[in-house]
Design a protein around this motif. Sequence first.
Motif, mmCIF file in Angstrom:
data_model
loop_
_atom_site.group_PDB
_atom_site.id
_atom_site.type_symbol
_atom_site.label_atom_id
_atom_site.label_comp_id
_atom_site.label_asym_id
_atom_site.label_seq_id
_atom_site.Cartn_x
_atom_site.Cartn_y
_atom_site.Cartn_z
ATOM 1 N N THR A 223 0.818 -1.212 0.000
ATOM 2 C CA THR A 223 0.000 0.000 0.000
ATOM 3 C C THR A 223 0.852 1.262 0.000
ATOM 4 N N HIS B 61 -6.977 -1.768 1.698
ATOM 5 C CA HIS B 61 -6.598 -2.561 0.521
ATOM 6 C C HIS B 61 -7.758 -2.652 -0.463
ATOM 7 N N SER C 64 -8.319 0.733 -2.081
ATOM 8 C CA SER C 64 -7.212 1.087 -2.984
ATOM 9 C C SER C 64 -7.343 0.385 -4.327
ATOM 10 N N SER C 65 -7.641 -0.914 -4.301
ATOM 11 C CA SER C 65 -7.764 -1.635 -5.569
ATOM 12 C C SER C 65 -8.963 -1.130 -6.363
ATOM 13 N N SER D 126 -5.721 -2.896 -12.369
ATOM 14 C CA SER D 126 -5.667 -2.941 -10.910
ATOM 15 C C SER D 126 -5.064 -4.253 -10.433
ATOM 16 N N GLN D 127 -5.449 -5.360 -11.070
ATOM 17 C CA GLN D 127 -4.875 -6.650 -10.705
ATOM 18 C C GLN D 127 -3.379 -6.685 -10.991
ATOM 19 N N VAL E 24 -1.836 -3.336 -8.423
ATOM 20 C CA VAL E 24 -2.055 -3.393 -6.977
ATOM 21 C C VAL E 24 -1.682 -4.759 -6.407
ATOM 22 N N ASP E 25 -2.001 -5.841 -7.142
ATOM 23 C CA ASP E 25 -1.747 -7.187 -6.629
ATOM 24 C C ASP E 25 -0.315 -7.653 -6.854
ATOM 25 N N ASN F 222 -8.355 -7.078 -1.987
ATOM 26 C CA ASN F 222 -8.215 -6.332 -3.241
ATOM 27 C C ASN F 222 -9.332 -6.704 -4.214
ATOM 28 N N GLU F 223 -9.593 -8.000 -4.314
ATOM 29 C CA GLU F 223 -10.627 -8.456 -5.238
ATOM 30 C C GLU F 223 -12.012 -8.035 -4.752
ATOM 31 N N ARG G 165 -12.710 -4.554 -5.964
ATOM 32 C CA ARG G 165 -13.092 -4.463 -7.371
ATOM 33 C C ARG G 165 -14.511 -4.981 -7.604
#
Length: 358
Positions: free
Chosen positions: A27, A118, A121-122, A171-172, A175-176, A196-197, A200
Motif C-alpha cells: 500500500t 486494501h 485502494s484496488s 488494478s490486478q 495493486v496485486d 483487493n478483489e 473491485r
Amino acid sequence: MPTVSAVNLTTPLLLLLLWAIHPSMATNWLSLARLPRSRPVSGDAPCARLRGLSSGQVGVCRARGEVMESVRKAAEMVIEECQHQFRNRRWNCSTTPRGINVFGKVLHQGTREAAFVHALSSAAVAMAVTRACSRGELERCGCDRKVRGVSPEGFQWSGCSDNLSYGVAFSQTFVDEQERAKGLSAGRPLMNIHNNEAGRKAILHNMQVECKCHGVSGSCELRTCWKVMPPFRRVGAVLKERFDGATEVRLTRIGSRTALLPRDPQVKPPAARDLVYLAPSPDFCHLDPDNGIPGTAGRRCNGTSRLAPDGCELVCCGPGYRAGRAEVVQRCSCKFSWCCSVRCQQCKNTVTIHTCRV
C-alpha cells in the motif's frame, strides 16, 4: 559477512527479509498522493525515483506510463474517501506528515482497517483507470464496445459504456503485483489479495445504467443506454459496510494448499465480496507516534449520542470528554432575489461543542 553494498537487491532472500520488516509495502504506492501535480509520474527515470513503488510496480510504470497519472489520482481518492467514511470513528484515516507510509504503520498488521484500505485502494485504481479510458485519455483503451444489441428490457445498448474490464485488469496487475511476488502461501498476501478483489467486486456489483430518450417531443419511443460505474462514494459506503461485517480468519492448510478460513468454525466462510482480517485492531485511543496513531485527545464528538460511532463515550475512550461553549457564524435569513441569487445575513450563535479530554 557481506556489506550492504555487496548484496544483490533483487535476490529472493532479501525480498523475503524486506517483506518481514515491511509486511504492508503493497500500500506504499499511496504516497503518490503526496507528489505535486506538476511532477511527472512516468518515464524510466521518474518511475525509478518514485518512492513507495515495489520493483514490479516500477516495471509497470515504465511499461504503461500513460496510466500512472490515473494511479496518482487513485491514491488521492483513497485518502479522501477513507477520511470521509471513518470521520466519526476512533481511527479516522489520519495521515502522517511525510514518508511513504501515508497512514503510518496502522496497515502493517492484518487488521480490519488494513482490509478496508486494501479493498478501497484496488477499487480506486480500477475506477480511475476506467474513467481515463472513457474520457479518451489512454491510447490502449476506450469505451467498452462489447456492450451492444438490445437488452432484455427492450432498450438499445449504445453510447460509451465504461470499460471496467480494462481498469480491473490494470488494478490486478499493479495493486496485486507485490502480493503475488511474495507467494500466496502466507496469511497476509492471501488476505490482501482477497480484499483487493472484494474492492473491485464492489464496483462490478454496483454498475449503473444511464439512458437517453429519442422520439418526437421527448416521447422516448426509443432509448439508448450505456453502463457506467457507480460514484466512488457509493463504493466507499459499500466497503464500509463490509468493514463492519468483516470476518476474522486464520491461515489453514487444506491438503497441499493453504486457505483463509473463519477463526470461529461456526461462522460461514466469507464470500468473495466480503472483507477478511487476521488480527484484532488496536483501540486507537492513545497517541502512538511510532505507529502513526494520533489518539483521540482533542477530537470533537457527539455528546448527545451513546450508541452511534461518533458518540463521545465510544470515541473518547478512557479519559472521557468535556463540553464547552463556542460562538459560530452561520448564514441565516436567506432570501431569493429575482433573478437569480440568494442573499443571506451572517448570524452568530452560541453552540455546545464536545471534545475528548487530553
